[in-house]
Design an enzyme around this catalytic site. Structure first.
Site, mmCIF file in Angstrom:
data_model
loop_
_atom_site.group_PDB
_atom_site.id
_atom_site.type_symbol
_atom_site.label_atom_id
_atom_site.label_comp_id
_atom_site.label_asym_id
_atom_site.label_seq_id
_atom_site.Cartn_x
_atom_site.Cartn_y
_atom_site.Cartn_z
ATOM 1 N N LEU A 179 0.784 -1.241 0.000
ATOM 2 C CA LEU A 179 0.000 0.000 0.000
ATOM 3 C C LEU A 179 0.815 1.290 0.000
ATOM 4 O O LEU A 179 0.248 2.370 0.181
ATOM 5 C CB LEU A 179 -1.010 0.020 1.159
ATOM 6 C CG LEU A 179 -2.043 -1.106 1.121
ATOM 7 C CD1 LEU A 179 -2.958 -1.035 2.330
ATOM 8 C CD2 LEU A 179 -2.854 -1.067 -0.168
ATOM 9 N N ASP A 180 2.115 1.201 -0.223
ATOM 10 C CA ASP A 180 2.914 2.419 -0.369
ATOM 11 C C ASP A 180 4.031 2.189 -1.383
ATOM 12 O O ASP A 180 5.161 2.613 -1.187
ATOM 13 C CB ASP A 180 3.482 2.877 0.973
ATOM 14 C CG ASP A 180 3.909 4.339 0.956
ATOM 15 O OD1 ASP A 180 3.464 5.096 0.054
ATOM 16 O OD2 ASP A 180 4.696 4.739 1.830
ATOM 17 N N LEU A 181 3.680 1.494 -2.468
ATOM 18 C CA LEU A 181 4.665 1.259 -3.519
ATOM 19 C C LEU A 181 4.905 2.546 -4.287
ATOM 20 O O LEU A 181 3.957 3.173 -4.766
ATOM 21 C CB LEU A 181 4.183 0.166 -4.474
ATOM 22 C CG LEU A 181 4.079 -1.230 -3.884
ATOM 23 C CD1 LEU A 181 3.464 -2.179 -4.900
ATOM 24 C CD2 LEU A 181 5.437 -1.733 -3.436
#
Length: 170
Positions: free
Chosen positions: A12-14
């Site tokens: 969720l934070d690529l």
């Protein structure tokens, strides 16, 4: 990412800042910053009331208000990274406000214009790399159910091992 998805976890934070390229040959990538990753508790999605994902790598469904996070959330972000890298750093977003990013995504990645967008950003691809457009197109589909799995991505031409020669280095 495949390992995370196979174990029911979402990153969720690529984004490029969270991918380290290491090793003598600079061909090993490692994910970092798992601060907002979620476990889906053996399901296919996870509801979370807060808007996650860096705004420039946030998929359209999250920008529109969905708080149901799935593997396809990460796949969209990975697609943006691939597009950024394969275009040799061409800037996709001119402004990082949520509204501007949402408008840019709607303009560039809608079903009618995505082929033109990919042609614009992936203009200097060597011939042997041109088939990757199709997997990036699926990764950046506005419809999350069309986005490929990590297994499908790994089987794409993007990850076919080719001998390195002066003629095929990006």
């Amino acid at each position: 990412l495949k390992f995370m998805h196979d174990t029911n976890n979402l990153h969720l934070d690529l984004k490029p800042l969270n991918v380290l390229i290491i090793g003598i040959d600079n061909r090993t990538a490692k994910l970092t910053d798992f601060g907002i990753s979620l476990n889906m508790e053996n399901g296919n999605s996870k509801y979370y009331p807060i808007e996650l994902v860096t705004v420039t790598h946030r998929p359209p469904e999250v920008l529109k208000g969905s708080r149901e996070y799935t593997r396809s959330t990460d796949i969209w972000s990975l697609g943006i990274i691939f597009l950024e890298v394969m275009s040799m750093g061409k800037q996709i977003f001119k402004d990082f406000s949520k509204t501007t990013v949402k408008n840019t995504i709607n303009k560039l990645f809608n079903e009618r214009d995505i082929n033109n967008t990919l042609d614009t950003y992936l203009i200097d691809l060597p011939e042997h790399m041109k088939p990757i457009k199709s997997i990036i197109k699926r990764m950046l589909s506005m419809n999350p159910s069309v986005r490929p799995t990590t297994n499908e991505i790994l089987k794409s031409p993007m990850f076919v091992t080719m001998p390195i020669t002066a003629g095929n280095i990006l």
